[in-house]
Design an enzyme around this catalytic site. Structure first.
Site, mmCIF file in Angstrom:
data_model
loop_
_atom_site.group_PDB
_atom_site.id
_atom_site.type_symbol
_atom_site.label_atom_id
_atom_site.label_comp_id
_atom_site.label_asym_id
_atom_site.label_seq_id
_atom_site.Cartn_x
_atom_site.Cartn_y
_atom_site.Cartn_z
ATOM 1 N N LYS A 1 -23.514 -2.758 -120.255
ATOM 2 C CA LYS A 1 -23.501 -3.760 -121.096
ATOM 3 C C LYS A 1 -23.861 -5.058 -120.216
ATOM 4 O O LYS A 1 -23.577 -5.170 -119.286
ATOM 5 C CB LYS A 1 -22.359 -4.002 -121.723
ATOM 6 C CG LYS A 1 -21.094 -4.060 -121.003
ATOM 7 C CD LYS A 1 -19.772 -4.456 -121.741
ATOM 8 C CE LYS A 1 -18.502 -4.399 -121.228
ATOM 9 N NZ LYS A 1 -18.788 -5.987 -120.271
ATOM 10 N N LYS B 1 -21.074 -16.674 -111.247
ATOM 11 C CA LYS B 1 -21.684 -16.211 -112.300
ATOM 12 C C LYS B 1 -22.496 -17.409 -113.087
ATOM 13 O O LYS B 1 -22.654 -17.604 -114.328
ATOM 14 C CB LYS B 1 -20.595 -16.042 -113.551
ATOM 15 C CG LYS B 1 -19.456 -14.936 -113.098
ATOM 16 C CD LYS B 1 -18.560 -14.635 -114.143
ATOM 17 C CE LYS B 1 -17.442 -13.495 -113.895
ATOM 18 N NZ LYS B 1 -16.522 -13.285 -114.968
ATOM 19 N N LYS C 1 -13.998 -4.936 -119.079
ATOM 20 C CA LYS C 1 -14.897 -5.416 -118.126
ATOM 21 C C LYS C 1 -15.009 -6.929 -118.499
ATOM 22 O O LYS C 1 -15.099 -7.132 -119.647
ATOM 23 C CB LYS C 1 -16.084 -4.704 -117.896
ATOM 24 C CG LYS C 1 -15.757 -3.383 -117.520
ATOM 25 C CD LYS C 1 -14.767 -2.984 -116.384
ATOM 26 C CE LYS C 1 -14.627 -1.419 -116.306
ATOM 27 N NZ LYS C 1 -13.529 -1.017 -115.544
ATOM 28 N N ASP C 2 -15.405 -7.736 -117.664
ATOM 29 C CA ASP C 2 -15.856 -9.104 -117.753
ATOM 30 C C ASP C 2 -16.924 -9.219 -118.711
ATOM 31 O O ASP C 2 -17.963 -8.485 -118.658
ATOM 32 C CB ASP C 2 -16.442 -9.687 -116.312
ATOM 33 C CG ASP C 2 -15.285 -9.894 -115.424
ATOM 34 O OD1 ASP C 2 -14.881 -8.854 -114.901
ATOM 35 O OD2 ASP C 2 -14.359 -10.953 -115.150
ATOM 36 N N LYS C 3 -16.886 -10.150 -119.443
ATOM 37 C CA LYS C 3 -18.130 -10.428 -120.473
ATOM 38 C C LYS C 3 -19.282 -11.063 -119.723
ATOM 39 O O LYS C 3 -20.406 -10.540 -119.898
ATOM 40 C CB LYS C 3 -17.603 -11.671 -121.377
ATOM 41 C CG LYS C 3 -18.873 -11.845 -122.535
ATOM 42 C CD LYS C 3 -18.447 -12.943 -123.624
ATOM 43 C CE LYS C 3 -19.437 -13.105 -124.435
ATOM 44 N NZ LYS C 3 -19.223 -14.210 -125.626
#
Length: 572
Positions: free
Chosen positions: A201, A28, A230-232
């Site tokens: 998103k 990430k 869900k992951d940010k």
């Protein structure tokens, strides 16, 4: 005492499934390096394919344009007298005066009315239904009463079709809480009451994105349902449902939303609940890879596909700040309401300046109004707590219950996950990851569906809370069946000798009143860790059921998991 953002070892993530040397890389580095697409129960990968709203079902558009004054060309004396027998003289007189003011043309400047406190859920439901049937120009919802045992029904003029100017400015008078449309007049019988859509998103978590959408719609966060958070720091696409909203209204938000898009609309009968998914499809980019050789990378990547991984709850379950959510959960389980509120509101490391300034301001001044002006709106829990403390000073339990149910129960779930992670590590450290052993908990082999989320709470309070679905946010957990139909068993030496069970069958419990623990020393991990936190896993420590493990059923989660449809490449 200063706290640091939790690391994997702090939450029980301590083992690997293989002994390969592995390699290092940056995960990430960019949020676009982590792409998540939900997979529904039919195996369909969720994508955003269209932003356009479909043609509205017949009568839906028209029914959304109902103006209160259009329905007041008749006398409601008979309906009010019937209401008097249902709700009593005081509430009937209040309603009669309210309708009289609407009839006089003052509807836009009217404040809502609040009926008498009521602790009877069935009676409140009857009142909600009476308004839906007899007073279609009015909207009802439920708010907290003057004490923890009661609630009140609030009544306002329906905003459909009329100017929202003055009415929308009344936010202060209703505690900055938007009205929900679930009590609105009528909804076409032939149209599903839930609008399902795909939410795309970027670099936002699910609650933040839905909070923004809910604010624009004027609906409460509990009106939304989704199958998994869900992951940010990611680009994600998932299904969401919202109660009684039109597709055209939602589609119109796309031009205003930043980093969020909604589309692929359809009306459905039931809302989504967490766990109603097969899983998620991940497309992950690792950067800055450091390894002994390309062969090391190849061996590790191949092993992931063949051997799988330990099914830990990831760091996102425990929050990204320096106050881990499982610590707040532990305070709730002990019944330390003031401590839990302080943990939610106090300053913490690593947050954006605007958030840090708001927290510090409250810490130093205790000025709720000033803090609310400074606190960003996406901090749903913090704002809910502050608004409740403004209304009920010193009532910390009430303040905690003001947090949307899906969010506040995540604190307790986080503590359950903390215990589960430590137990999973202990299982691998003591017995390895290559065979089943005596005392392991396994699924009965006739139970093959492990993709259903566990619901470990008590029932909801009210008709207006009917969409506060509370559940765990991951797959590979299992519902508990009716008593008398055991889902799991502890392995005996005879079971081991039969060769019928493998690593894929091993589960560990999420603590609750109806789970069994391994029949070996892994069980001690649960109880020893809980004891260090002054928590009992077998006895209630207070009488607030939703924050008591003794009142939760619990569930099970697979220890070892293998990815499906797995592939990798060194330089794509």
């Amino acid at each position: 005492m200063a706290m640091k953002t939790p690391e994997e070892s702090d939450v029980g993530i301590a083992c690997y499934i293989s002994n390969l040397p592995g390699f290092r890389g940056i995960l990430k580095q960019r949020y676009s390096d982590f792409i998540v697409n939900e997979v529904d129960l039919e195996g369909n990968v969720v994508h955003l394919t269209t932003l356009d709203a479909p043609p509205e079902p017949i009568h839906l558009a028209e029914e959304n344009e109902t103006n209160a004054s259009d329905q007041l060309d008749k006398s409601y004396d008979a309906e009010i007298e019937s209401f008097r027998s249902l709700a009593g003289d005081s509430d009937a007189d209040l309603l009669q005066s309210f309708i009289a003011q609407i009839t006089s043309g003052a509807e836009e400047s009217l404040s809502p009315i609040v009926l008498s406190p009521n602790c009877d859920k069935i009676h409140r439901t009857a009142i909600h239904n009476y308004f839906k049937e007899k007073f279609k120009f009015l909207v009802t919802d439920t708010i907290d009463g003057p004490d923890t045992s009661t609630k009140c029904i609030r009544v306002r003029v329906s905003s459909g079709g009329q100017s929202r100017g003055k009415m929308s400015k009344k936010r202060k008078e209703r505690g900055d809480r938007p009205f929900d449309s679930r009590g609105s007049s009528s909804w076409p019988e032939h149209v599903g009451k839930f609008l399902r859509f795909h939410l795309y998103k970027e670099n936002k978590d699910t609650q933040e994105a839905l909070g923004l959408i809910g604010k624009m719609l004027g609906t409460q966060s509990r009106s939304f349902g989704f199958a998994g958070t869900k992951d940010k720091r990611a680009v994600s696409t998932q299904r969401v449902t919202v109660f009684k909203q039109s597709a055209s209204k939602l589609a119109s938000l796309n031009e205003k939303l930043i980093g969020i898009k909604v589309g692929d609309f359809c009306y459905v009968k039931d809302g989504l609940v967490l766990g109603q998914l097969l899983g998620n499809r991940f497309t992950v980019t690792l950067r800055g890879v450091i390894a002994d050789s390309e062969d090391t990378v190849k061996a590790a990547a191949d092993a992931l596909g063949k051997q799988g991984f330990i099914n830990y709850f990831g760091l996102q379950r425990f929050g990204s700040g320096s106050v881990p959510t499982h610590n707040i959960g532990a305070a709730l389980l002990r019944g330390e309401w003031k401590t839990a509120v302080s943990m939610i509101l106090d300053p913490r490391e690593g947050e954006k300046d605007v958030i840090a300034i708001a927290r510090e301001y409250y810490k130093e001044s205790s000025d709720i109004d000033g803090t609310l002006r400074r606190m960003p709106r996406h901090l749903v829990a913090e704002r809910a707590v502050l608004q409740s403390l403004k209304k009920f000073p010193g009532n910390y339990l009430q303040a905690l219950k003001a947090i949307p149910r899906t969010l506040r129960m995540m604190y307790v779930h986080s503590y359950q996950s903390y215990l589960w992670n430590h137990a999973a590590s202990a299982r691998v450290q003591k017995y390895g990851s290559d065979q089943v052993v005596v005392g392991d908990i396994v699924r009965h082999q006739e139970h093959d569906d492990e993709n259903v989320a566990v619901v470990s709470e008590c029932g909801n309070d009210d008709s207006s809370d009917a969409f506060d679905n509370v559940h765990l946010d991951e797959t590979s957990e299992m519902d508990l069946p009716a008593e008398g139909h055991p889902l799991v068993k502890a392995l005996t030496s005879e079971d081991i000798a039969s060769g019928r069970y493998s690593l894929d069958d091993i589960v560990l419990p999420m603590p609750g009143s109806r789970v069994i623990y391994p029949n070996n020393d892994v069980a001690d991990i649960y109880h020893d860790l809980a004891k260090k936190d002054s928590i009992s896993l077998t006895e209630g420590m207070h009488n607030v059921k939703e924050f008591s493990i003794a009142s939760m059923t619990g569930g099970y989660r697979r220890v070892f998991q293998k990815p499906m449809d797995y592939d990798w490449c060194g330089r794509c």
